[in-house]
Structures are given as structure tokens and as C-alpha cells.
Write an enzyme that holds these catalytic residues in place. Structure first.
Site, PDB file in Angstrom:
ATOM      1  N   GLU A  93       0.817  -1.212   0.000  1.00  0.00           N
ATOM      2  CA  GLU A  93       0.000   0.000   0.000  1.00  0.00           C
ATOM      3  C   GLU A  93       0.852   1.264   0.000  1.00  0.00           C
ATOM      4  O   GLU A  93       1.959   1.282   0.550  1.00  0.00           O
ATOM      5  CB  GLU A  93      -0.934   0.028   1.222  1.00  0.00           C
ATOM      6  CG  GLU A  93      -2.040  -1.015   1.142  1.00  0.00           C
ATOM      7  CD  GLU A  93      -3.015  -0.919   2.303  1.00  0.00           C
ATOM      8  OE1 GLU A  93      -4.126  -1.455   2.173  1.00  0.00           O
ATOM      9  OE2 GLU A  93      -2.682  -0.298   3.343  1.00  0.00           O
ATOM     10  N   CYS A 345      -1.514   7.197   9.771  1.00  0.00           N
ATOM     11  CA  CYS A 345      -0.354   6.573  10.387  1.00  0.00           C
ATOM     12  C   CYS A 345      -0.760   5.331  11.178  1.00  0.00           C
ATOM     13  O   CYS A 345      -1.664   5.390  12.019  1.00  0.00           O
ATOM     14  CB  CYS A 345       0.351   7.551  11.328  1.00  0.00           C
ATOM     15  SG  CYS A 345       1.109   8.950  10.480  1.00  0.00           S
TER      16      CYS A 345
END
Length: 354
Positions: A93, A345
């Protein structure tokens, strides 16, 4: 599926060595490099200044394969998450974060991660393999083409621990930075590490002005060891000394990343420890709100009554920022992007169920 990787496994010097071994003049490597990473062509036949014999040999022995976009998830805040299929069938990703005239790409350096941080979705899948230089750079190229926009900033904050794949990552950064590559300024390229001490020392001696970020998350050794089990027993003094040496050798200021979780690392004792760690250190602290992934129920804090991680609220985050500022420590609260698509994150985890 067979492992096809091909030409994307080579660094700049690796391309030179390959073509030299084939008896080709040195300038051919520069031509080839520019075609792949600057002009970003995806077949050798389009490389018009290469001899047809060389085109054929490259095609036969070093396939030129680009990742496939398997899925794109678009966030309400304008960011996008890309699931990319690699030549050997694995997936990785990357995240595109547009902001006015800037386009930042958060790229991965490994398929999965071996660090096993307790609050990070990537760590739950383990490590499959490290990425080759061209596979890392390809994430930026694919996103740039898809959005028809030049990538201006790049951050190694996706899947993987960059310093556990040090040589390939540095080769990739140099391709990004090279004027015949992507031409991104070195200070606009950031590497984020969990805090591997020896590679930090090595990184400080690199000629380029790449930026360093260190995932600290707690300046209390006990808490940090639970959040980041691989560092259980590691002295924080060792990490702090490494950061002092880094600043002295490189002349650059590292960033310290602290993902705030309620009742875990946002207490008064934790903040006091953070002030003690950072005071007098050339650094900038980024306070990051914990981003629960969709499978948040699996993210349990060890030895804390099986309590789920909960993000620190905005009021407390501002209080902590104020305490740090009053202590003379530069800090900021990072605005997370892509939370609604698990692209913030700690949320990346390559899956077709995006």
C-alpha cells in the site's frame, strides 16, 4: 507465480555494472535509467536511443514490470490509498496526500513489517519480504501518473521498517532525488524508523540531506517496550545518544514521532519523561493522534487489563503541546489524513478488503 522483479532490483550503480558486464558503454546505463525513472516508459521498445539488440537483451533477461493498481480508496479529505500488485503476486500500500501545490506520497519499503508495534495494523501481518529499489520508487511513479501530478514530497512511513531494508531504501531515495530520476529535493524526502540505532549512525554519514524521523511513542522505557516489543530492554539513553550523534554529524534536526493514546502515553508521568528525553536535544516532536484501524478490537495494550487503545482527545493533545513548548521543545500536532479509509499513520495493511 514466479518472481519476475527484473530491472527494478538494480540501483543506479547496479545498472552501470550490469551493462558494463554486457560490454555496453557507460553512458547506456544513464540512458536506460532516464527512460525508466524520468520518462517513466514501461517497455524497452520505446527507448529509442538504445540499440535494438540491447532492447531485445534487456527484454529477455531483465523484464520491465510496473506494479498494477488493484484498488484505490478515496478519503473525504482528498487523500487516496493505493493497493498495488507487485510482479511476484504480493501487494503493498501507498498513500497520496495532496495539499495545495504539494503532492506527498507515503510509500512502503517492505511487504508487511517485522517490528510488531502493538498499536500498528501493519505489524499484525508480519514481514513477507523487503522491496527492491525500483519497487519502492514505482509507488511514487504510479501515483503521479494516476493523479497526473508531480510528486513533490516523499515519506517512508508506509509498510515496513526502512532501516531493516537499508541499502535498497537508500538506493530508492537516490533515484527519487536524482535529476535524471524523479528530481525530488533531498530535504523533501523523509525516512521514518522505529529507532534502530546502528542504521541511524550510518544514515548520519550519507552525503544527501535526507530527513530523519524516529518513532519514539514513549520516553518511558517500560511503556515503550510494551508498545514496541522489539525494543523491550533497549536503553533510551542509547537512542538519545544516537540522535545527539546524528545531529552533530549531519547537522540536521531529526523529528520524534509520538502517537498519543489515552491513559497509555499521555499521562503526566509520560509527558514529564518526554520533556526529560527531548530537552536539550536538537529535535522536533510530532504529536500524532492514534488512528484506530477497522480491526481495532485486535489492538490490545499488553498487561493493561486487555484495554483497547483509545485516541487522546484534542484538548489533552494541545495541553501536551503547550507543556513541550514551555519547556523549550519545538513541537506540532500532526493533522492525520485518510482516517476514513485506513490510510493514516499505523493503519496500512495490504488487503483486498480496503
Amino acid at each position: 507465480m514466479s518472481k519476475i522483479i527484473g530491472i527494478k532490483r538494480y540501483s543506479i550503480s547496479g545498472l552501470e555494472a550490469l551493462l558494463k558486464s554486457w560490454g555496453e558503454p557507460k553512458y547506456r546505463a544513464k540512458q536506460l535509467f532516464k527512460w525508466i525513472y524520468n520518462k517513466q516508459v514501461d517497455d524497452y521498445c520505446s527507448m529509442t536511443d538504445l540499440p535494438k539488440s540491447l532492447q531485445a537483451r534487456l527484454a529477455a533477461s531483465e523484464p520491465l514490470v510496473s506494479p498494477k493498481v488493484l484498488k484505490v480508496s478515496n478519503s473525504s479529505d482528498g487523500s487516496s490509498k493505493y493497493l498495488l500488485g507487485l510482479s511476484d503476486g504480493l501487494c503493498v500500500e501507498a498513500v497520496a496526500i495532496p495539499d495545495n501545490n504539494r503532492l506527498t506520497v507515503c510509500f512502503s519499503t517492505q511487504v508487511g513489517c517485522a517490528m510488531g508495534c502493538a498499536f500498528c495494523a501493519t505489524g499484525t501481518q508480519g514481514l513477507t519480504r523487503s522491496l527492491w529499489p525500483g519497487e519502492i520508487v514505482d509507488q511514487l511513479i504510479v501515483i503521479s501518473k494516476h493523479l497526473n501530478s508531480r510528486v513533490t514530497n516523499a515519506v517512508a512511513m508506509g509498510e515496513g521498517e526502512p532501516f531493516a531494508n537499508y541499502e535498497n531504501v537508500l538506493d530508492a531515495l537516490r533515484i527519487m532525488n536524482n535529476s535524471d530520476g524523479l528530481g525530488i529535493g533531498a530535504r523533501h524526502i523523509t525516512v521514518s524508523t522505529c529507532g534502530l540505532v546502528k542504521p541511524i549512525a550510518k544514515f548520519s554519514k550519507e552525503a544527501e540531506q535526507f530527513t530523519l524521523a524516529v518513532s519514539l511513542h514513549s520516553a518511558n522505557e517500560s511503556t515503550r517496550g510494551k508498545l514496541m516489543p522489539i525494543f523491550a530492554g533497549q536503553s533510551l539513553d542509547e537512542l538519545r545518544n544516537a540522535l545527539i550523534d546524528y545531529a552533530n554529524v549531519s547537522g540536521r534536526r531529526p523529528s520524534l514521532e509520538v502517537t498519543l493514546m489515552k491513559g497509555v502515553n499521555d499521562t503526566d508521568l509520560e509527558v514529564d519523561a518526554l520533556v526529560h528525553f527531548a530537552r536539550g536535544l536538537l529535535c522536533h516532536i510530532n504529536l500524532i493522534t492514534f488512528n484506530p484501524p477497522n480491526n481495532a478490537s485486535k489492538h490490545i495494550f499488553p498487561d493493561k487489563d486487555s484495554r483497547l487503545f483509545i485516541p487522546t482527545d484534542a484538548r489533552r493533545s494541545k495541553q501536551i503541546a503547550g507543556i513541550l513548548s514551555r519547556a523549550g521543545i519545538e513541537c506540532s500536532i500532526r493533522r492525520s489524513r485518510g482516517q476514513d479509509i485506513d490510510a493514516a499513520c499505523g493503519q496500512l495493511k495490504a488487503s483486498m478488503n480496503m
